[in-house]
Design a protein around this motif. Structure first.
Motif, mmCIF file in Angstrom:
data_model
loop_
_atom_site.group_PDB
_atom_site.id
_atom_site.type_symbol
_atom_site.label_atom_id
_atom_site.label_comp_id
_atom_site.label_asym_id
_atom_site.label_seq_id
_atom_site.Cartn_x
_atom_site.Cartn_y
_atom_site.Cartn_z
ATOM 1 N N LEU A 25 -0.641 -31.974 20.504
ATOM 2 C CA LEU A 25 -0.774 -31.999 22.295
ATOM 3 C C LEU A 25 0.477 -32.015 23.026
ATOM 4 O O LEU A 25 -0.182 -31.716 24.300
ATOM 5 C CB LEU A 25 -1.773 -33.157 22.446
ATOM 6 C CG LEU A 25 -3.059 -33.273 21.002
ATOM 7 C CD1 LEU A 25 -4.260 -34.653 21.327
ATOM 8 C CD2 LEU A 25 -3.949 -31.986 21.615
ATOM 9 N N THR B 262 -3.759 -29.422 28.657
ATOM 10 C CA THR B 262 -4.106 -31.323 27.784
ATOM 11 C C THR B 262 -2.585 -31.515 28.889
ATOM 12 O O THR B 262 -1.571 -31.847 28.730
ATOM 13 C CB THR B 262 -4.071 -31.737 26.894
ATOM 14 O OG1 THR B 262 -4.781 -31.474 25.682
ATOM 15 C CG2 THR B 262 -4.146 -33.376 26.781
ATOM 16 N N LYS C 167 -9.467 -31.041 24.415
ATOM 17 C CA LYS C 167 -9.041 -30.803 22.609
ATOM 18 C C LYS C 167 -10.039 -32.167 21.855
ATOM 19 O O LYS C 167 -9.893 -32.565 22.624
ATOM 20 C CB LYS C 167 -7.835 -30.926 22.236
ATOM 21 C CG LYS C 167 -7.015 -29.231 22.666
ATOM 22 C CD LYS C 167 -7.241 -28.234 21.460
ATOM 23 C CE LYS C 167 -6.254 -27.371 22.175
ATOM 24 N NZ LYS C 167 -6.379 -26.630 23.763
ATOM 25 N N ILE D 223 -4.148 -38.061 26.606
ATOM 26 C CA ILE D 223 -3.789 -37.938 25.340
ATOM 27 C C ILE D 223 -4.688 -39.424 25.411
ATOM 28 O O ILE D 223 -4.388 -40.327 25.605
ATOM 29 C CB ILE D 223 -3.037 -37.639 24.211
ATOM 30 C CG1 ILE D 223 -1.963 -36.269 24.350
ATOM 31 C CG2 ILE D 223 -3.620 -38.145 22.974
ATOM 32 C CD1 ILE D 223 -1.000 -36.351 23.817
ATOM 33 N N ASP E 181 0.445 -29.196 24.243
ATOM 34 C CA ASP E 181 -0.404 -28.436 24.956
ATOM 35 C C ASP E 181 -0.849 -28.611 26.241
ATOM 36 O O ASP E 181 -0.716 -29.288 27.203
ATOM 37 C CB ASP E 181 -1.929 -29.042 24.222
ATOM 38 C CG ASP E 181 -3.503 -28.491 24.679
ATOM 39 O OD1 ASP E 181 -2.967 -26.521 24.511
ATOM 40 O OD2 ASP E 181 -4.347 -28.980 24.823
ATOM 41 N N ALA F 180 -7.060 -34.791 26.288
ATOM 42 C CA ALA F 180 -7.909 -35.138 24.384
ATOM 43 C C ALA F 180 -7.671 -35.624 23.898
ATOM 44 O O ALA F 180 -6.578 -36.554 24.218
ATOM 45 C CB ALA F 180 -6.026 -34.394 23.578
#
Length: 697
Positions: A197, A203, A178, A206, A200, A153
Motif C-alpha cells: 500500500l 492510496t 483498497k 493507510i 499504491d 486503504a
C-alpha cells in the motif's frame, strides 16, 4: 513467505472463482455476484469443484492471475496444487477451519504455507473475506456493501471488524481505495500489505485493525520507513491479558506484550487509536486535509458557549489559539454583524447569513499566522444549515491549511454532515474530536520532518561473547549476577568498576588494598535479587578497618533479614569518583517484537518518580538520545547542584551497545544493568544480572 505477486490480488487481468455453485447461498456464488455487480472488466472463470477432474475445466485456468478458493478445508490443498499447475500467481482462500481451530486445522495451514513457498504463490487468508480495489472495479470479496471510492486503504485480520468498519465508512461518506481481509495471515500479513500500500498511487492514507501479529519486528521496521511517506493509523486490540487470550483463540496467533506493541507503533511513527470513532475521525481528516505547517489554530463559531468549549479543549494539546492580525480583524468587522467578536476566537453570532459563515472562514484562513481553522456551528433559530454547508463547500480551498467543521448535534445535522464529508470537508459532532484530529495531524507533520533513523553497529568481540554464553548454557547456568556478567561486558568493551568477590573480611581488606581506592561492599547471594531491598550495600569505605567492619555488619544484617539465603560473601567494588548519576537499563525479550529496552533512574529515585522510556532494538542514535530526553527527572538530575556535566555520549554508547548485544544473542532473555554510574568522565556498569533461555527452548 511469498508476496511477490501482491499486485495480482488487486489488479488481476483474469480471475477464477473455485468452489461449489450448487446452492444459492454458496460462498463461490457470492464472490461471483460481487465481481459481476462491480463491473469488473477482466475475464471471470467459474470453476465448479465437482467437475474439477474434467481437463477442459483446468484449461480455463490458463492466463488467470488470481484464484478465489471457496472450498471446505479438506479440499483446499488439492485445489491450490491445481491452480499452481496452471500458472496462477495469487490465491485468496475464504475457507475457515484452519489454524484458528487448532488441532488438524493447524497442520493443514502449515501445509498450505509450505505449498505457497514451494510453488511461489502469493496467498491471502485462509479464513478471510477477500479484497477490493476501487480503481480496478474489483470486489473479489464476500462483502456486497462497500464505501464509495476515495484515497484511504484498509486492512484487517478480523472478518467481523472488516464488515463493521466498511459499513461504518459507507454510512460516514468515507471513501476507500483498497481493502484487504487478511484472515489467518498464513502468507500475506500486515507487513506485506503495508509495504504494498505504501507504493499504491491511489492510496494516501493507510488504516488498519491490528490483532496479534505474525512478525512484529518486520512490521515495525517496514512501518518506520513507510510512515515518512504516508500516514498509518492503527486500531489495536489485545492490549490486555483477556484480549490477548481472545486473540489466541480467534486466529491461533501468539501476541506480544502491551508495552512492546505500544513501543513498536510509537517508534515506527504509527498513529494509534483505541476505538472506531477515533479511527474514522483521523481517517477523514488525513484523507482530505493538508498537513499543518504550524500549531496556530483559528476558531470561528456562531455560539459563544460552543466556541469556549472548543478553546477549553485545546488544553493539554500542542495547538495554539493566537490573536488574529489587525488586517484580519478589520476585515472581519467589515463583513460580519455589528455584535460579532473578532479577537482570537471569532464569534459571528446566530443571525449571521450563510455567506458570512463562508466569508469569516475564508478571512481567517488568509491570515498569515494561521495554519488551521475550526468552524463550530450550533443549530438554532434562524440558522439555515443546508444553505451554510452549500456555501462552505463552494469556498475555494486554502492552500496548505487544514480546515474542519463541527456541527453540534446528531440526528438533526446528519444530512449536512454527510454532505460536507462527500465534498471533502471533515465534519465532527463535538469540538474535542476535531481538535484531537488536528493534534494528530500536527504530530505527524513533525514526525515527517525527522530524519531517517541511523543504526549503529558497535565494536565487540562477538566470538568471545559467544564462547562465554555457550559455556554458561553448557553448565546449565541460566541466571548470572554481578561480576559473573563481566566477561560479556569485556567482550563488548563496556566499562565497569573493578570488582572482586571476597568470602571473608580478611579477603575483603586485601582486595581493597589492591584496588587502592575507596570501595563499596555489596552482598553476594544468588537468592537476593535486589541488594538495596535488604540493605545489602555499604559505600565509600576508605580504610582497612572500615572495610573489615563493613563486611561483618553487612553479612550479619542480611543474614538476619534473609536467613534462608545462601551468602557467598561480599563483592568489593571500586568507588567511582565524583557525584555520579545512577540510571537503570533493563531489557526483556518480547515474543513478537524482540528486545524491549527500558531506561530509567536507579534505586530509591526510581521508586519515587516511576518514570521511564522504552524502545525496541535495534536502537538508532535518535532513539538513544530520545530515551534520555523523555525522562524529565533525568533532565533535572543532570543539573543537580554539585554535579559536573554528565557524559551523555558515554551513556548513549551503553544504550546502543545493549541494543547490539541483545540482537546478537537471542538466548539473552532478560538483561539488567543497575546501576549504571554516569559522571563527567564516562559511564560504568556497576551492577548487572542476566537470564538466558535454556538450549531446549
Amino acid at each position: 513467505m511469498r508476496d511477490d505477486y501482491l499486485h495480482a490480488l488487486f489488479s488481476p487481468q483474469a480471475i477464477a472463482v473455485v468452489g461449489s455453485f450448487d446452492s444459492a447461498g454458496a460462498l463461490a456464488r457470492v464472490v461471483l455476484s460481487n465481481l459481476e455487480g462491480w463491473g469488473y472488466q477482466g475475464r471471470i472463470v467459474s470453476v465448479n469443484w465437482t467437475s474439477q477432474k474434467d481437463p477442459r475445466a483446468l484449461d480455463d485456468l490458463k492466463g488467470v492471475d488470481l484464484a478465489v478458493v471457496c472450498l471446505a478445508p479438506e479440499f483446499v490443498l488439492e485445489a491450490l496444487e491445481q491452480v499452481a499447475d496452471m500458472g496462477v500467481k495469487a490465491v485468496i482462500i475464504t475457507s475457515a477451519g484452519f489454524r484458528e481451530i487448532g488441532g488438524q486445522g493447524y497442520y493443514l495451514e502449515e501445509s498450505i504455507i509450505q505449498l505457497a513457498e514451494r510453488r511461489n504463490l502469493t496467498l491471502l487468508g485462509p479464513n478471510c473475506l477477500g479484497v477490493a480495489s476501487w480503481a480496478d472495479h474489483l470486489n473479489a470479496s464476500l462483502i456486497a456493501r462497500l464505501p464509495s471510492q476515495g484515497n484511504i486503504a484498509f486492512f484487517s485480520p478480523s472478518g467481523s471488524m472488516c464488515n463493521a468498519i466498511l459499513d461504518w465508512a459507507a454510512s460516514e461518506e468515507i471513501g476507500f481505495s483498497k481493502f484487504a481481509s487478511l484472515g489467518n495471515r498464513a502468507v500475506i500479513d500486515e507487513a506485506s500489505m503495508l509495504q504494498f500500500l505504501a507504493e499504491d498511487p491511489q492510496t494516501s492514507v493507510i488504516i488498519g485493525y491490528l490483532e496479534g501479529m505474525n512478525n512484529g519486528r518486520r512490521f515495525a521496521r517496514i512501518s518506520q520507513t513507510i510512515t515518512h511517506e504516508k500516514p498509518v493509523i492503527m486500531l489495536q486490540a489485545g492490549m490486555t491479558e483477556h484480549g490477548q487470550k481472545a486473540i489466541s483463540s480467534h486466529v491461533g496467533a501468539l501476541t506480544g506484550s502491551e508495552r512492546a506493541y505500544q513501543t513498536a507503533l510509537k517508534q515506527a511513527g504509527i498513529i494509534q487509536v483505541d476505538n472506531l470513532s477515533s479511527l474514522f475521525d483521523l481517517a477523514r481528516m488525513f484523507g482530505t486535509q493538508p498537513l499543518p505547517k504550524g500549531p496556530n489554530l483559528a476558531i470561528v463559531t456562531n455560539s459563544g458557549g460552543a466556541g469556549i468549549l472548543a478553546a477549553d479543549g485545546m488544553a493539554g494539546t500542542s495547538l495554539i489559539l493566537p490573536r488574529l492580525g489587525r488586517d484580519t480583524a478589520a476585515r472581519l468587522v467589515d463583513i460580519l454583524p455589528r455584535h460579532a467578536q473578532t479577537s482570537n476566537l471569532v464569534d459571528i453570532g446566530m443571525d449571521a447569513t450563510p455567506v458570512q459563515y463562508a466569508q469569516a472562514l475564508d478571512t481567517v484562513l488568509k491570515d498569515r499566522q494561521i495554519q488551521m481553522a475550526l468552524l463550530v456551528i450550533a443549530p438554532g433559530l434562524g440558522v439555515d444549515l443546508p444553505a451554510i454547508v452549500r456555501e462552505l463547500v463552494a469556498l475555494p480551498r486554502a492552500v496548505g491549511k487544514a480546515v474542519a467543521v463541527c456541527l453540534i448535534g446528531q440526528e438533526g445535522v446528519m444530512e449536512e454532515k454527510r454532505f460536507l464529508q462527500r465534498h471533502g470537508l471533515p465534519c465532527y459532532s463535538n469540538p474535542k474530536a476535531a481538535l484531537a484530529s488536528f493534534e494528530a495531524m500536527l504530530r505527524y507533520a513533525g514526525w515527517k520532518t525527522k530524519s531517517y533513523p541511523v543504526e549503529v553497529c558497535y565494536r565487540r568481540d562477538k566470538a568471545k561473547a559467544e564462547r562465554f554464553l555457550q559455556d554458561c548454557l553448557d553448565a546449565r547456568k541460566t541466571e548470572l549476577f554481578g561480576f559473573e556478567v563481566q566477561p560479556l561486558l569485556m567482550a563488548y568493551e563496556l566499562g565497569f568498576p573493578r570488582t572482586e568477590l571476597a568470602r571473608t573480611s580478611k579477603s575483603a581488606v586485601k582486595i581493597a588494598k589492591r584496588l587502592a581506592c575507596s570501595v563499596a561492599l555489596k552482598i553476594a547471594s544468588p537468592h537476593i535479587e535486589y541488594k538495596s531491598d535488604v540493605g545489602g550495600v555499604e559505600v565509600n569505605l576508605q580504610t582497612s578497618e572500615a572495610v573489615r567492619q563493613g563486611f561483618a555488619q553487612l553479612t550479619s544484617r542480611v543474614q538476619c533479614q534473609r536467613s534462608e539465603a545462601f551468602i557467598s560473601g561480599c563483592l568489593v567494588q571500586e568507588m567511582i569518583l565524583g557525584k555520579p548519576a545512577e540510571v537503570c537499563i533493563r531489557v526483556q525479550r518480547d515474543p513478537k517484537f524482540g528486545p524491549l529496552i527500558r531506561f530509567g533512574l536507579s534505586g530509591s529515585q526510581a521508586d519515587i518518580f516511576q518514570e521511564y522510556s522504552m524502545r525496541l532494538a535495534p536502537l538508532s542514535l535518535e532513539d538513544a538520545a530520545g530515551m534520555m530526553r523523555e525522562l524529565k527527572v533525568f533532565s533535572l538530575l543532570k543539573r543537580e547542584r554539585g554535579r559536573d556535566a554528565l557524559d551523555l555520549r558515554a551513556l548513549e554508547d551503553v544504550l546502543l551497545t545493549v541494543s547490539q548485544m541483545t540482537l546478537d544473542f537471542p538466548e539473552i532473555y532478560t538483561l539488567e544493568f543497575d546501576p549504571v554510574l554516569v559522571t563527567s568522565r564516562g559511564a560504568w556498569v556497576a551492577g548487572a544480572r542476566m537470564s538466558l533461555l535454556p538450549q531446549s527452548e
